[in-house]
Scaffold this active site. Structure first.
Site, PDB file in Angstrom:
ATOM      1  N   LYS A 130       0.835  -1.182   0.000  1.00 16.41           N
ATOM      2  CA  LYS A 130       0.000   0.000   0.000  1.00 16.41           C
ATOM      3  C   LYS A 130       0.882   1.248   0.000  1.00 16.41           C
ATOM      4  O   LYS A 130       2.039   1.123   0.396  1.00 16.41           O
ATOM      5  CB  LYS A 130      -0.976  -0.023   1.174  1.00 16.41           C
ATOM      6  CG  LYS A 130      -0.332   0.278   2.517  1.00 16.41           C
ATOM      7  CD  LYS A 130      -1.345   0.379   3.593  1.00 16.41           C
ATOM      8  CE  LYS A 130      -1.848   1.784   3.754  1.00 16.41           C
ATOM      9  NZ  LYS A 130      -1.213   2.582   4.805  1.00 16.41           N
ATOM     10  N   HIS A 188      -1.968  -5.385   5.285  1.00 12.93           N
ATOM     11  CA  HIS A 188      -1.457  -6.244   6.359  1.00 12.93           C
ATOM     12  C   HIS A 188      -2.513  -6.543   7.429  1.00 12.93           C
ATOM     13  O   HIS A 188      -2.364  -7.490   8.192  1.00 12.93           O
ATOM     14  CB  HIS A 188      -0.171  -5.669   6.973  1.00 12.93           C
ATOM     15  CG  HIS A 188      -0.377  -4.534   7.924  1.00 12.93           C
ATOM     16  ND1 HIS A 188      -0.596  -3.247   7.516  1.00 12.93           N
ATOM     17  CD2 HIS A 188      -0.403  -4.492   9.283  1.00 12.93           C
ATOM     18  CE1 HIS A 188      -0.737  -2.474   8.576  1.00 12.93           C
ATOM     19  NE2 HIS A 188      -0.626  -3.201   9.660  1.00 12.93           N
ATOM     20  N   LYS A 191      -3.495 -10.267  10.035  1.00  6.51           N
ATOM     21  CA  LYS A 191      -3.488 -10.340  11.497  1.00  6.51           C
ATOM     22  C   LYS A 191      -4.325 -11.528  11.949  1.00  6.51           C
ATOM     23  O   LYS A 191      -5.458 -11.698  11.485  1.00  6.51           O
ATOM     24  CB  LYS A 191      -4.062  -9.050  12.107  1.00  6.51           C
ATOM     25  CG  LYS A 191      -3.144  -7.837  11.944  1.00  6.51           C
ATOM     26  CD  LYS A 191      -3.754  -6.618  12.632  1.00  6.51           C
ATOM     27  CE  LYS A 191      -3.017  -5.344  12.290  1.00  6.51           C
ATOM     28  NZ  LYS A 191      -1.872  -5.068  13.138  1.00  6.51           N
ATOM     29  N   GLU A 239      -4.125   5.197  17.502  1.00  5.79           N
ATOM     30  CA  GLU A 239      -2.692   5.092  17.768  1.00  5.79           C
ATOM     31  C   GLU A 239      -2.314   6.193  18.741  1.00  5.79           C
ATOM     32  O   GLU A 239      -2.818   7.317  18.624  1.00  5.79           O
ATOM     33  CB  GLU A 239      -1.893   5.249  16.490  1.00  5.79           C
ATOM     34  CG  GLU A 239      -2.037   4.058  15.578  1.00  5.79           C
ATOM     35  CD  GLU A 239      -1.279   4.241  14.282  1.00  5.79           C
ATOM     36  OE1 GLU A 239      -0.103   3.867  14.225  1.00  5.79           O
ATOM     37  OE2 GLU A 239      -1.860   4.779  13.330  1.00  5.79           O
ATOM     38  N   ASP A 286      -4.727   6.668   4.476  1.00  7.03           N
ATOM     39  CA  ASP A 286      -3.763   5.817   5.165  1.00  7.03           C
ATOM     40  C   ASP A 286      -4.430   4.641   5.886  1.00  7.03           C
ATOM     41  O   ASP A 286      -3.893   3.544   5.911  1.00  7.03           O
ATOM     42  CB  ASP A 286      -2.991   6.684   6.179  1.00  7.03           C
ATOM     43  CG  ASP A 286      -1.820   5.953   6.795  1.00  7.03           C
ATOM     44  OD1 ASP A 286      -1.038   5.365   6.028  1.00  7.03           O
ATOM     45  OD2 ASP A 286      -1.679   5.975   8.037  1.00  7.03           O
ATOM     46  N   HIS A 291      -7.516  -0.486   5.562  1.00  2.00           N
ATOM     47  CA  HIS A 291      -7.667  -1.346   6.737  1.00  2.00           C
ATOM     48  C   HIS A 291      -9.088  -1.317   7.328  1.00  2.00           C
ATOM     49  O   HIS A 291      -9.657  -2.342   7.661  1.00  2.00           O
ATOM     50  CB  HIS A 291      -6.688  -0.923   7.844  1.00  2.00           C
ATOM     51  CG  HIS A 291      -5.262  -0.815   7.385  1.00  2.00           C
ATOM     52  ND1 HIS A 291      -4.716  -1.665   6.462  1.00  2.00           N
ATOM     53  CD2 HIS A 291      -4.263   0.038   7.730  1.00  2.00           C
ATOM     54  CE1 HIS A 291      -3.436  -1.344   6.262  1.00  2.00           C
ATOM     55  NE2 HIS A 291      -3.144  -0.301   7.017  1.00  2.00           N
TER      56      HIS A 291
END
Ligand code: BG6
Length: 508
Positions: free
Chosen positions: A154, A184, A188, A222, A241, A246
């Site tokens: 990405k 990604h 997970k 985060e 982002d 995601h």
């Protein structure tokens, strides 16, 4: 466990951070678990002049810092390093590719890897259309004598138009089955467990729809700012982002129909159906459905926190969003009318990713108790990270006279599974690609459908500068107005580091 065929993993951008922190340490973990074929090698490519030994030395450092199995498998490092090679060349220059090809072929002869190659693009995105073209012009896309796979990192595109054009360029050189677009999150363990939770337990499916679910909330927070990624982030922002990839993916896994099989195209087909059912948010309605914010300087426990505009590589007048909260609907039979809320941001109070399913309340309140508790609905919290696990909140009788209700927790934590090694996302995804299994990679149509959904938001923000970028002090849960997105008397859950705790001011 099936073992991949012999091959060479060719990494473009091998002197970069991703190779150092994620790719090589993850391959090392595969090696220590005996999941790599006997005949295998990594060929790192980059402009920086490095010898094989210098490359190995640098990767050794990365492995020691980031590999999950390093503590128990220190003795395997040297053997693994002997499989690493480096070749310096300017990957932007087409005329340098024939020499690179010769080098690759001689390594292939040495390692006896039968012309099977995986090309990993860990380069800046501007190289994504170029490298595949140069590879194809040198027949390195030709599978008649061995497999040729391409992994693309990405960000996949910058908006709908550029994503379409990138897909078009890639598909001109490689067949779709050869292209692995990495997100990604799908690698997970706990994200995959979402499928297992939903589809291996009879109790959830009857409740998993508009009749019993009030709303769905997804948070990915985060606690750090953009650090030294300011240059990249300025052009990206939280929507590109985190949300386009995601978080849309997490929402799709919550919402998708049961796939026919847990492999091949079945899962990917169901993901695309959800993306295609997203109710578009028209440009003029964006402020009603989407809140954007940016962290500003603050002080936490006496320590000064930087604002986004003070970060390295960031324009001091930047309007790039570091926080997004949004509400949207999925227009299909299962979800009609159920609001989905998504929230993500940098410099929030804690690092946490979780999905909260809020069930509808009982039709009639029989019991009395604390007024706030009466408003409370059952919640199922699926914690992706940290303190990975599952939590069900429900009402219990408070011991004593009368029928007073108290909210209690029933929880499971992955950490309770003793001796279970949780493989990293990259480890899982790299292994899947080596095995030729693209189930957990994004397909062209899904990527485009996600861009189609976020594109009007990007356009509105660009074309209507009057849409506010709300400031929020670093270390807080984003702009207050994001609370107003949630319908009725509900608010966001304010998660803590530990799964069972919550509350706006809980211990972080
Ligand atoms: C990346 C984003 O894709 O995901 C980063 O570019 C973000 O900005 C990261 O920090 C979050 O990933 P994780 O696995 O730490 O949740």
């Amino acid at each position: 466990m099936r073992q991949p065929e012999k091959h060479i993993l060719v990494i473009f951008g091998a002197s970069g951070d991703l190779t150092y922190r994620k790719l090589v340490p993850s391959v090392f973990d595969l090696f220590t678990q005996k999941l790599l074929p006997e005949n295998f090698g990594i060929l790192g490519l980059g402009r920086t002049e490095l010898s094989d030994d210098q490359f190995r030395e640098k990767m050794k450092e990365g492995i020691e810092k980031f590999a999950g199995t390093i503590n128990t498998k220190q003795d395997m490092v040297e053997e693994f390093l002997s499989k690493l090679f480096y070749y310096a060349f300017n990957t932007k220059e087409e005329k340098e590719y024939p020499d690179f090809k010769k080098h690759l072929e001689s390594l292939n002869n040495k390692l006896k890897t039968e012309n099977n190659y995986i090309f990993y693009l860990a380069t800046p995105p501007s190289m994504y259309p170029l490298v595949p073209k140069f590879l194809a012009n040198n027949q390195l896309n030709d599978e008649s004598n061995g497999f040729k796979r391409l992994i693309v990192e990405k960000p996949f595109g910058y908006d709908l138009e550029s994503a379409r054009s990138l897909n078009h360029d890639l598909q001109n050189q490689f067949r779709e089955e050869q292209i692995y677009r990495i997100d990604h999150y799908l690698g997970k363990e706990t994200v995959q467990n979402l499928l297992v939770t939903r589809f291996s337990n009879g109790i959830f499916e009857p409740l998993w729809n508009r009749n019993f679910i009030d709303h769905v909330e997804i948070t990915s927070a985060e606690d750090i700012g953009v650090g030294d990624r300011g240059g990249y982030y300025e052009d990206s922002g939280a929507l590109r982002d985190m949300v386009q990839n995601h978080l849309m993916l997490l929402a799709s896994l919550v919402a998708m129909e049961p796939p026919a099989l847990i492999k091949d195209e079945s899962i990917r087909n169901e993901i695309v159906k959800v993306m295609q059912s997203l109710r578009p948010i028209p440009e003029e309605k964006v402020p009603e459905f989407v809140i954007r914010g940016q962290y500003i300087g603050s002080e936490i426990r006496g320590k000064k926190q930087k604002g986004y505009r003070e970060e390295k590589g960031v324009n001091p007048k930047s309007r790039t969003e570091t926080f997004v909260a949004m509400k949207f609907f999925i227009d299909n039979w299962r979800w009609a009318g159920v609001p989905f809320y998504i929230r993500t941001g940098k410099s929030l109070p804690t690092r946490v990713t979780e999905i909260v399913i809020h069930f509808r309340p009982t039709p009639h309140h029989l019991f009395h108790g604390d007024k706030d508790i009466m408003k409370q609905k059952n919640q199922l919290v699926i914690r992706i990270q940290p303190d990975e696990g599952i939590l069900l909140k429900f009402g219990m009788k408070l011991p004593g006279a009368g029928f007073n209700v108290q909210d209690v927790n029933m929880d499971f934590h992955y950490s309770e599974l003793n001796d279970t090694y949780l493989p990293s996302a990259y480890e899982r995804l790299l292994l899947d690609c080596m095995l030729g299994d693209a189930t957990l990679y994004s397909r062209a149509d899904a990527v485009e459908a996600a861009w189609e959904f976020v594109d009007p938001i990007l356009k509105a923000w660009k074309n209507q500068p009057c849409i506010k970028v709300h400031g929020y002090p670093a270390g807080t849960w984003g702009p207050d107005v994001s609370d107003q997105l949630i319908e009725g008397e509900q608010t966001w859950r304010y998660p803590c580091k530990n799964l069972v705790g919550d509350g706006e001011y809980c211990e972080l």
